[in-house]
Enzyme design. Structure first.
Site, PDB file in Angstrom:
ATOM      1  N   GLU A  16      26.462  27.394  56.933  1.00  0.00           N
ATOM      2  CA  GLU A  16      27.884  27.654  56.144  1.00  0.00           C
ATOM      3  C   GLU A  16      27.621  28.860  55.088  1.00  0.00           C
ATOM      4  OE1 GLU A  16      26.339  24.532  56.656  1.00  0.00           O
ATOM      5  OE2 GLU A  16      26.920  23.740  55.168  1.00  0.00           O
ATOM      6  N   CYS A  28      20.784  19.559  35.429  1.00  0.00           N
ATOM      7  CA  CYS A  28      19.846  20.228  35.705  1.00  0.00           C
ATOM      8  C   CYS A  28      18.634  20.724  34.963  1.00  0.00           C
ATOM      9  CB  CYS A  28      20.285  21.776  36.175  1.00  0.00           C
ATOM     10  SG  CYS A  28      22.059  21.654  37.262  1.00  0.00           S
ATOM     11  N   SER A  84      35.029  19.024  46.008  1.00  0.00           N
ATOM     12  CA  SER A  84      35.488  20.557  45.723  1.00  0.00           C
ATOM     13  C   SER A  84      34.860  21.485  47.019  1.00  0.00           C
ATOM     14  CB  SER A  84      34.884  21.051  44.314  1.00  0.00           C
ATOM     15  OG  SER A  84      34.890  22.415  44.201  1.00  0.00           O
ATOM     16  N   LYS A 136      17.924  23.151  45.973  1.00  0.00           N
ATOM     17  CA  LYS A 136      18.594  24.571  46.387  1.00  0.00           C
ATOM     18  C   LYS A 136      17.685  25.326  47.421  1.00  0.00           C
ATOM     19  CE  LYS A 136      21.613  25.029  42.672  1.00  0.00           C
ATOM     20  NZ  LYS A 136      22.948  24.723  42.960  1.00  0.00           N
ATOM     21  N   GLU A 158      41.473  24.234  41.503  1.00  0.00           N
ATOM     22  CA  GLU A 158      41.427  23.171  42.316  1.00  0.00           C
ATOM     23  C   GLU A 158      41.938  22.028  41.668  1.00  0.00           C
ATOM     24  OE1 GLU A 158      38.477  22.428  45.916  1.00  0.00           O
ATOM     25  OE2 GLU A 158      37.405  23.307  44.208  1.00  0.00           O
ATOM     26  N   GLU A 204      19.355  24.098  50.247  1.00  0.00           N
ATOM     27  CA  GLU A 204      21.103  24.486  50.291  1.00  0.00           C
ATOM     28  C   GLU A 204      20.938  26.044  50.889  1.00  0.00           C
ATOM     29  OE1 GLU A 204      22.476  25.593  46.601  1.00  0.00           O
ATOM     30  OE2 GLU A 204      24.478  25.071  47.145  1.00  0.00           O
ATOM     31  N   GLU A 208      37.212  25.686  40.315  1.00  0.00           N
ATOM     32  CA  GLU A 208      37.199  24.340  40.302  1.00  0.00           C
ATOM     33  C   GLU A 208      38.598  24.060  39.728  1.00  0.00           C
ATOM     34  OE1 GLU A 208      33.414  22.450  41.755  1.00  0.00           O
ATOM     35  OE2 GLU A 208      33.758  21.762  39.453  1.00  0.00           O
ATOM     36  N   CYS A 224      28.701  21.506  42.504  1.00  0.00           N
ATOM     37  CA  CYS A 224      27.628  22.314  42.038  1.00  0.00           C
ATOM     38  C   CYS A 224      26.043  21.930  42.609  1.00  0.00           C
ATOM     39  CB  CYS A 224      27.396  22.647  40.655  1.00  0.00           C
ATOM     40  SG  CYS A 224      29.178  22.748  40.023  1.00  0.00           S
TER      41      CYS A 224
END
Lengths: 573, 516
Positions: free
Chosen positions: A365, A498, A318, A357, A282, A360, A279, A298
Site C-alpha cells: 500500500e 520510539c 487512523s 519500519k 480525523e 513497513e 489525525e 504512527c
C-alpha cells in the site's frame, strides 16, 4: 514493605523482602556478572554466571533467583566464584562462533565483554560447531542461531513485555534452540517486528536486518538522495559516540548526514506535524460523528499487532500513514515536482529508531515511497565508517521545506507525545481558538496504560495512552469487551515510545529504563525550547496545504497521506 | 481351580498373552494379576491346587500353556517349577517384607472389588473419620520419608502445603519414574493401582487438596491405563468425587501422561509439564508447597510413598514402624537388574544390607565388578563397598546409596569408564537445556569420556573431568544437573586404575576396543 538485613561482601545492607540477591548486590554497588538476567524481565536463572557463595550452603546458588533472607551472608568475589564463572563462560564460549570481528554486536556484545573481563584466552575444550542456519526472511530481524546462548531474554521480552510470543525453546540438552513455533522462518510467524528482542539479546544472535550496504549503493547510484531523521534519533545517537544518554545532537547529526552524501536532509518531525493535522482532523470528525476509539497509526509494530491479533478493531485505526511515510510520499510527489524530477530518480532513506519500519516500507500500500530504513545503530556505523567524529562536527539546519518543524513534532518520539501533540492542535480545531495550555503533562510518563479525561470546548475527551504491546493488549481487551470507551487511543509498541525503539542504541552497562528516561527528558526539553510548539502553527505545513494538499482530509490528502490495513495470517492460518 | 497369571508389562512382554489365550481356551479359570516381582521367571503362572499353589515359570508359548492345562486336568503338576511353599522358603523371597507390593501377583489390578476384598480403601475410611491434622500426625509418627530418592519426610511436606495460603490445593502423584533400572513404580501401578490412588486420596484429605493428578511417564502406557481405570472405578464406588463416603471431603483425580522427559520427574518441571508447558525446572523458592501448580499450593509424592500412606492408615503407624532402622522405618522396593541370577523387584526393610541384596537375593555368584545404585544421579560402587545398610543416612561419595532404589549389577567383564560414559550420555540427552553447566557441561564430559574410551584421552583429560564435574555439581539449576556427575565422580574414585589406564590408552576390560 518488610525489610531484610543481609551482608554482601562484608557490607551490611537492608533491602525489601523478596528482592533477589543479585538485585540486593546492585544496591550495595556490586555488579555480579550475568547473561540471562535483564532489568524488567522475570528472573530466569539459566546462565549461572551470577553464582554467589552463601554461608551455610554447600553449592553455589544463582543470585538472580535466590531471594534474600534475614541474616544471609553473601560473598560475590571469592576465588572459587571467579573460577566457577570463568569455567561457565568457557562452556558457553566453546559452542559460540569465534567470528567476533564480523559480528554485528562486536564491541557491544555482553558475552564478548565478559570474556574480555575474565581474561579468557582459550576455551579449555574442543570448539563445538553448531550447524544452524541464519534466518534472514524477515525484513526487520535477522536471527543467527549459532550465536544464541539460550539466555531466554528474547523469549521473555516477546512473551511478557510484548505479549506476542514469537519465540520459545525447543529440543533438549545441547540441541536446545530458541525458535518460533514449528521452527518456522521469521517471515511466516506472528512477529510484529518491534525489535525489542534485538535490544535484549546479549550476543549477535538477534539483530536488525542490515541495510547499510543498500544505502551506500543508493548514495552511489546517482539518484537524488534524500534522508529524513525520526524525532527519537537526535536524543539517542550521541550515546554511540560517547555522549551521555539524553544528549541532543540534532545539528551535528544533520551535518553528518550531509557529509555522508545526502542531497537533502529532512526532518521526520515535519511528517509528525503533518500527521497531527490529518489525525487531529480525523479526531474532530470522529468526535462530531460520535465514533469512538480513534487509534494512532504512527507505530508500524502496533499496526502489525492489530492486524495480527485484533483484526476486528482495524476500522478504529487512523488511516494516516506514519510520519516518515508521509514525508516519503511528499518527496516523491510534491517535492519531485518542485525539483522537476521523476519519482524513480529520487531515493528516500529514513533514519528510524525502529526495526518495524524496515517491514513497513515493504508494504504494498505504501508504494515504495521510502527506499530504505536505517536504524540509529546502523547510521552510527556509517558515520564511523567514514571517520566522522559526530561530537566534533559543526551544526547545520535541516533543509526546507520539510525541515521546518514544531515542538509537537518533536515529542512524537516519546510515549504520550502523539496524544499531546494532537491535543495541542485538536483543541483549536474544535473551538476555533488556541487552547490555553500547550503542555498536557498528564499523558506523559512510563506507565504501560495511562488514561486521562480532558474537557475541550465543552466536550469531554477520553484518552488512553499505551506503551509496549503488553500494555496495548490490556487496553484492547478492555475496548473489545466494551468495558472501556475512549475518543482517542495512542499506542507505541516500545517501552517509552520510539526513544526505547528496537533500533536504538543498546545500553550495555546503564539501566535501560534510566537511559530511556534521559532520552525522554531531552525530547521534552527540546520541545520546550522551540518557538513553535503546535503543528497547526507550522508555516511550512500551512504552505503545503495551500500549495498542494488543500486541507486536511481533502481528496489529495487522502490519496497521498492515508493508507489502509488488512488482517494478517501468520503460520499460514 | 484358579490359575493366576502375571499381566504386568514384564509378563506381557515375555509372552503371557499366548499363555492366557491357551489357558482360557482349555477352560481354566484364569485370573489376571499384577507382577509378583520375579522378573527372571516371567511369564509366571500360579495354579491353586488342592495341595497348595504351584508355580510354572517361563510360560511363554501356547505349547507350554497347553501342557499346564493338561496337568490341571490330570491333577498332577509334574512339570511345575516350584510350589508356593518352596518359593516362600527361597532366598529371594523369605527376606522380603512385602507390604506395598503385597497385592501384586495376588489380586486382579483391574478389579476394584478384588482390591476391596484384600482390605482396600479401609485406610481411606479410617482417615475420613479422623481430623486431617490427625492423619498427618499418624503419618508423622512413622517418619515416612519420600521413596522417590530425595527422602523428604512426607508429613512435613503435607504440613507445609496445608499451612500455605491458597484457595485451591493440588496433590500430585509423581509417577514419572525415569531412572534406567528402576521400575518399582510401574510395577506397583500395574499390579495394585488402587493402593496408590488410595494413598493419593488420603494425603489429599490431609492437606485439603481438591484436585489431584497422577503424572505417569508416557512410556509406561499400561500403568497409565490401569491408573485411569482405577480412577474411574473408584469414582463409581464413591471413593472419588464430591462428599467422598458421605464425608464433606470432595476430591477428584486426573491421570496425565508425561511427555517423556527424564527431567519431568523433577517436581517443578513436572508442574510445568502438567500446565502444558515445556518441562523445565522452576527456581525454588517458592517451593511447590507454597506456589506450585497453577500458582497454588501443591503437594507432590512418589508412587511408592503414597502406597505406604495407604498401608499406614489401614494398619496403623505402630505396625508400619515394626520394621526398619532406628531412624527410618518401613520398607523400600529395590529393582535389581544386570549380572545377577534373579533380577526382579524386591521389597525389603529399610536398612537392608546391599551385599545381601545383591548376593543373597540377586543370587550373584562370584564378585560383581561394579554396582550402580540410584540411577543417573546414583553411584558406581565397587564390590568392597557393598557391606552397607540401604537407608537414607548411609552416604558414599556424597550420595546416598539407596537413591530411588534401582540397583544395576555389572559383572567382571564390564568397563567402569564405559559404564560412566553410558550414564553421562543419558544425562546429556535428558538435560532440559536450560542451564549452562548441565547443558554444555554434560556435553563436554561426554566428549571427554568418548576421548578416554577411544584412546584419545590423557591424564589431563582426567583432571578436566574432575574439575568440570565439580563445577556442574556446584552450579547446576536443578537436581538433575547437580547429581548428573555422581556416577562419573564415584566411578573415577572407585575405579581410579581403570580411568588411569584409559588415559594411557588401554582398556583393562577389553571393552573399549583398545589394548589391555
Amino acid at each position: 514493605m518488610k525489610k531484610i538485613n543481609l551482608t554482601i561482601d562484608g557490607s551490611k545492607i537492608s533491602v525489601d523482602e523478596g528482592t533477589a540477591v543479585l538485585e540486593a548486590a546492585k544496591q550495595a554497588k556490586v555488579r555480579i556478572p550475568t547473561l540471562c538476567h535483564y532489568e524488567g524481565l522475570e528472573n530466569y536463572g539459566a546462565c549461572r554466571l551470577c553464582v554467589v557463595e552463601i554461608e551455610g550452603r554447600r553449592n553455589l546458588p544463582a543470585s538472580c533467583v535466590t531471594p534474600v533472607q534475614e541474616g544471609m551472608v553473601v560473598r560475590t568475589n571469592t576465588a572459587r566464584l571467579r573460577e566457577a564463572r570463568k569455567e561457565l563462560l568457557k562452556l558457553i564460549l566453546a559452542s559460540h562462533p569465534a567470528d567476533c570481528k564480523t559480528c554485528e554486536k562486536h564491541g557491544r556484545c555482553e558475552l564478548q565483554n565478559l570474556s574480555y573481563e575474565f581474561g579468557i584466552r582459550d576455551f579449555g575444550c574442543r570448539m563445538h560447531d553448531k550447524r544452524h542456519f541464519i534466518d534472514e526472511t524477515s525484513p526487520s530481524i535477522k536471527r543467527d542461531l549459532d550465536k544464541c546462548i539460550l539466555c531466554g531474554r528474547c523469549v521473555r521480552v516477546c512473551r511478557d513485555v510484548q505479549s506476542v510470543s514469537v519465540y520459545d525453546f525447543a529440543n533438549r540438552g545441547c540441541a536446545s534452540i530458541v525458535t518460533p513455533a514449528l521452527c518456522k522462518n521469521m517471515s511466516e510467524t506472528n512477529c510484529v517486528a518491534c525489535g525489542q528482542c534485538t535490544i535484549v539479546c546479549p550476543t549477535g544472535a538477534l539483530s536488525e536486518t542490515d541495510s547499510v550496504e543498500e544505502v551506500w549503493a543508493l548514495l552511489k547510484s546517482g539518484k537524488r538522495a534524500v534522508v529524513q531523521v525520526a524525532p527519537a534519533i537526535r536524543v539517542s545517537i550521541g550515546e554511540l559516540f560517547g555522549c551521555a544518554p539524553g544528549t541532543l545532537v540534532k545539528g551535528k547529526l544533520v551535518t553528518a548526514l550531509k557529509r555522508l552524501g545526502f542531497n537533502e536532509v529532512f526532518d521526520t518531525n515535519f511528517g509528525a506535524d503533518l500527521t497531527i493535522m490529518e489525525e487531529a482532523s480525523e479526531l474532530v470528525e470522529a468526535v462530531k460523528e460520535g465514533k469512538t476509539h480513534l487509534a494512532s497509526s504512527c507505530c508500524p509494530a502496533w499496526i502489525n499487532f492489530v492486524e495480527e491479533f485484533y483484526p476486528d478493531l482495524l476500522p478504529h485505526l487512523s488511516t494516516c500513514k506514519s510520519p516518515h511515510q508521509m514525508v516519503g510520499a511528499l518527496v516523491k510527489t510534491y517535492y519531485a515536482e518542485k525539483l522537476g524530477k521523476k519519482r524513480e530518480d529520487i531515493a528516500v532513506v529514513s533514519i528510524m529508531p525502529c526495526t518495524a519500519k524496515k517491514y513497513e516500507i515493504k508494504r504494498k500500500e505504501l508504494k515504495g515511497d521510502v527506499d530504505a530504513v536505517l536504524t540509529t545503530r546502523e547510521l552510527a556505523r556509517m558515520i564511523k565508517e567514514v571517520g566522522l567524529e559526530l561530537n566534533d562536527l559543526p551544526e547545520s539546519e535541516f533543509d526546507a521545506p520539510f525541515g521546518i518543524t514544531t515542538g509537537a513534532g518533536a515529542i512524537f518520539g516519546a510515549s504520550g507525545g502523539v496524544t499531546e501533540a494532537a491535543l495541542r492542535t485538536a483543541a483549536e480545531l474544535i473551538t476555533g481558538k488556541p487552547h490555553e495550555r500547550i503542555e498536557f503533562k498528564e499523558v506523559r510518563g512510563f506507565g504501560n496504560v495511562r488514561e486521562t479525561e480532558l474537557v475541550i470546548g465543552g466536550k469531554k475527551l477520553k484518552i488512553a495512552v499505551a506503551q509496549t504491546l503488553g500494555g496495548a493488549r490490556k487496553l484492547l481487551e478492555e475496548i473489545r469487551s466494551g468495558r472501556k470507551t475512549y475518543n482517542f487511543v495512542e499506542v507505541m509498541a516500545c517501552p517509552g515510545g520510539c526513544i526505547g525503539g528496537g533500533g536504538q542504541p543498546i545500553p550495555v552497562r546503564e539501566s535501560r529504563q534510566k537511559v530511556i528516561e534521559a532520552r525522554a527528558k531531552a525530547i521534552y526539553d527540546l520541545d520546550a525550547s522551540l518557538p513553535l510548539r503546535r503543528s497547526i502553527d507550522n508555516p511550512a505545513i500551512k504552505q503545503l496545504y495551500k500549495e498542494f494538499l488543500g486541507k486536511p482530509s481533502s481528496k489529495k490528502s487522502k490519496e497521498i497521506l492515508h493508507t489502509s490495513y488488512k488482517a494478517r495470517k501468520a503460520y499460514g492460518v | 481351580m484358579i490359575v493366576k497369571i502375571g499381566v504386568g508389562s514384564c509378563g506381557l512382554g515375555a509372552g503371557a498373552e499366548q499363555a492366557i489365550k491357551a489357558l482360557e481356551k482349555s477352560g481354566a479359570e484364569v485370573k489376571k494379576v499384577g507382577c509378583i516381582g520375579l522378573c527372571y521367571l516371567e511369564p509366571l503362572v500360579e495354579v491353586e491346587t488342592s495341595s497348595g499353589p504351584v508355580f510354572y515359570a517361563h510360560v511363554d508359548s501356547k505349547e507350554k500353556a497347553e501342557k499346564i492345562a493338561r496337568e490341571i486336568k490330570a491333577g498332577n503338576f509334574k512339570s511345575a517349577s516350584m510350589t508356593r511353599k518352596e518359593l516362600e522358603q527361597s532366598a529371594n523371597w523369605k527376606k522380603q517384607v512385602r507390604r506395598v507390593n503385597g497385592n501384586c501377583g495376588e489380586i486382579d489390578p483391574e478389579n476394584i472389588d478384588d482390591y476391596i476384598k484384600a482390605g482396600g480403601y479401609e485406610g481411606l475410611k479410617k482417615a475420613l473419620k479422623m481430623a486431617p491434622e490427625k492423619v498427618i500426625a499418624e503419618v508423622d509418627r512413622t517418619g515416612l520419608r519420600g521413596r522417590g530418592g530425595a527422602g523428604f519426610p512426607a508429613a512435613k511436606k503435607w504440613q507445609f502445603c496445608r499451612a500455605a495460603k491458597g484457595e485451591t490445593r493440588y496433590n500430585v502423584c509423581n509417577a514419572d519414574e525415569g531412572n534406567p533400572g528402576a521400575f518399582m513404580n510401574r510395577m506397583l501401578m500395574e499390579g495394585d493401582p488402587h493402593k496408590v490412588l488410595e494413598g493419593l486420596i488420603i494425603s489429599s484429605y490431609a492437606i485439603g487438596a481438591s484436585k489431584g493428578y497422577v503424572f505417569v511417564r508416557a512410556e509406561k502406557a499400561l500403568a497409565a491405563e490401569r491408573m485411569r481405570k482405577a480412577v474411574a472405578d473408584s469414582r463409581k464406588k464413591g471413593f472419588l468425587g464430591d462428599n467422598i463416603l458421605g464425608s464433606r471431603f470432595g476430591f477428584d483425580v486426573e491421570v496425565v501422561k508425561s511427555a517423556g522427559a527424564y527431567v519431568c520427574g523433577e517436581e517443578t518441571a513436572l508442574i510445568e509439564a502438567i500446565e502444558g508447558k515445556r518441562g523445565t525446572p522452576r527456581a525454588r523458592p517458592p517451593y511447590p508447597a507454597q506456589r506450585g501448580l497453577y500458582d497454588s499450593p501443591t503437594n507432590i509424592n512418589n508412587v511408592e510413598t503414597l502406597a505406604h500412606v495407604t498401608m499406614i492408615l489401614s494398619k496403623g503407624a505402630d505396625w508400619f514402624n515394626g520394621v526398619g532402622t532406628q531412624k527410618s522405618k518401613g520398607t523400600k522396593v529395590f529393582c535389581l537388574t544386570g549380572s545377577v541370577e534373579r533380577p526382579g523387584a524386591y521389597e525389603v526393610p529399610i536398612g537392608f544390607n546391599l551385599k545381601e541384596l545383591v548376593h543373597g537375593i540377586g543370587g550373584l555368584d562370584g564378585k560383581p565388578k561394579l554396582i550402580e545404585s540410584g540411577g543417573p544421579a546414583g553411584l558406581c560402587l565397587k564390590e568392597n563397598q557393598l557391606d552397607v545398610p540401604l537407608d537414607f543416612e548411609t552416604m558414599q561419595d556424597e550420595g546416598t546409596v539407596m537413591g530411588s532404589g534401582g540397583v544395576v549389577v555389572f559383572g567382571e567383564e564390564c568397563c567402569p569408564v564405559d559404564v560412566a560414559k553410558h550414564f553421562m550420555r543419558f544425562t546429556r540427552d535428558e538435560s532440559c537445556g536450560k542451564c549452562t553447566p548441565c547443558r554444555e557441561g554434560t556435553t563436554r564430559l561426554y566428549e571427554m569420556l568418548e576421548d578416554l574410551t577411544s584412546g584419545k584421552g590423557n591424564r589431563e583429560t582426567l583432571e578436566k573431568i574432575s574439575k568440570l564435574s565439580e563445577l556442574i555439581r556446584d552450579t547446576a539449576f536443578c537436581g538433575l544437573g547437580q547429581g548428573a556427575t555422581n556416577p562419573l565422580v564415584s566411578a573415577m574414585k572407585n575405579f581410579a586404575r581403570d580411568f588411569e589406564a584409559h588415559a594411557d590408552g588401554k582398556c583393562p576390560s577389553y571393552v573399549c576396543g583398545m589394548g589391555k
